[in-house]
Design a protein around this motif. Structure first.
Motif, PDB file in Angstrom:
ATOM      1  N   GLN A  61       1.083  -0.857   0.036  1.00 15.27           N
ATOM      2  CA  GLN A  61      -0.104   0.227  -0.002  1.00 15.27           C
ATOM      3  C   GLN A  61       0.728   0.914  -0.180  1.00 15.27           C
ATOM      4  OE1 GLN A  61      -2.693  -0.134  -0.624  1.00 15.27           O
ATOM      5  NE2 GLN A  61      -3.270  -2.831   0.118  1.00 15.27           N
ATOM      6  N   THR A  62       0.206   2.380  -0.027  1.00 20.17           N
ATOM      7  CA  THR A  62       0.905   3.561   0.383  1.00 20.17           C
ATOM      8  C   THR A  62       0.582   3.682   1.370  1.00 20.17           C
ATOM      9  OG1 THR A  62      -0.515   5.388  -0.850  1.00 20.17           O
ATOM     10  CG2 THR A  62       0.930   3.860  -2.526  1.00 20.17           C
ATOM     11  N   PHE A  63       1.732   4.994   1.749  1.00 15.18           N
ATOM     12  CA  PHE A  63       2.045   5.812   2.905  1.00 15.18           C
ATOM     13  C   PHE A  63       0.330   6.355   3.115  1.00 15.18           C
ATOM     14  CE2 PHE A  63       6.406   5.165   3.058  1.00 15.18           C
ATOM     15  CZ  PHE A  63       6.179   4.606   4.934  1.00 15.18           C
ATOM     16  N   GLY A  64      -0.161   7.009   1.703  1.00 11.25           N
ATOM     17  CA  GLY A  64      -1.240   7.979   2.005  1.00 11.25           C
ATOM     18  C   GLY A  64      -2.549   7.083   2.330  1.00 11.25           C
ATOM     19  N   TRP A  65      -2.135   5.294   1.817  1.00 11.50           N
ATOM     20  CA  TRP A  65      -3.482   4.899   2.405  1.00 11.50           C
ATOM     21  C   TRP A  65      -3.666   4.173   3.468  1.00 11.50           C
ATOM     22  CZ3 TRP A  65      -4.676   0.271   4.257  1.00 11.50           C
ATOM     23  CH2 TRP A  65      -5.375  -0.537   4.510  1.00 11.50           C
ATOM     24  N   PHE A  66      -2.948   5.064   4.587  1.00  8.96           N
ATOM     25  CA  PHE A  66      -2.928   3.974   5.782  1.00  8.96           C
ATOM     26  C   PHE A  66      -3.464   5.764   6.578  1.00  8.96           C
ATOM     27  CE2 PHE A  66       0.034   1.426   4.090  1.00  8.96           C
ATOM     28  CZ  PHE A  66      -0.356  -0.488   5.116  1.00  8.96           C
ATOM     29  N   ASP A  67      -3.105   6.510   5.927  1.00 11.23           N
ATOM     30  CA  ASP A  67      -3.498   7.957   6.338  1.00 11.23           C
ATOM     31  C   ASP A  67      -4.976   7.982   6.728  1.00 11.23           C
ATOM     32  OD1 ASP A  67      -2.927  10.440   7.005  1.00 11.23           O
ATOM     33  OD2 ASP A  67      -3.866  11.797   5.300  1.00 11.23           O
ATOM     34  N   ARG A  68      -5.709   7.283   5.311  1.00  9.41           N
ATOM     35  CA  ARG A  68      -7.011   7.246   5.459  1.00  9.41           C
ATOM     36  C   ARG A  68      -7.646   5.928   5.663  1.00  9.41           C
ATOM     37  NH1 ARG A  68      -4.648   8.440   0.247  1.00  9.41           N
ATOM     38  NH2 ARG A  68      -5.270   6.555  -0.242  1.00  9.41           N
ATOM     39  N   ASN A  69      -6.947   5.039   5.865  1.00  9.54           N
ATOM     40  CA  ASN A  69      -7.897   3.208   6.856  1.00  9.54           C
ATOM     41  C   ASN A  69      -7.326   3.187   7.988  1.00  9.54           C
ATOM     42  OD1 ASN A  69      -9.189   2.507   4.443  1.00  9.54           O
ATOM     43  ND2 ASN A  69      -7.283   3.849   3.217  1.00  9.54           N
TER      44      ASN A  69
END
Length: 88
Positions: free
Chosen positions: A39-47
């Motif tokens: 995943q991207t770091f951004g994905w973890f920021d949103r989930n």
């Protein structure tokens, strides 16, 4: 996933380290079976959770803490970037 050239372009246009970090890939293993998530770091920021496609385990993480750590990393990168600029 973004290419290194895409990330370099974003940095040249506007050195927004949070934006750049959000595009960076991150790989982590499922704590139960070891299956790797890409995943991207951004994905973890949103989930705040993910279900392992291999063992079906629900993995919960603290998105708020993750965002805080991501901001700390962005600040550190900003300071490093400025330091490098002073050296050139």
């Amino acid at each position: 996933m973004p290419t290194p050239n895409m990330i370099a372009y974003i940095m040249a246009e506007s050195p927004d380290y949070l934006q750049v970090l959000a595009l960076c890939p991150f790989v982590f293993p499922c704590p139960m079976c070891g299956h790797e998530f890409h995943q991207t770091f951004g994905w973890f920021d949103r989930n705040d959770q993910i279900i392992c496609s291999n063992c079906k385990e629900t993995i919960v993480f603290d998105a708020k803490e993750f965002r805080g750590r991501l901001r700390e990393l962005a600040t550190a990168l900003s300071h490093l970037w400025m330091s490098i600029g002073y050296l050139t």
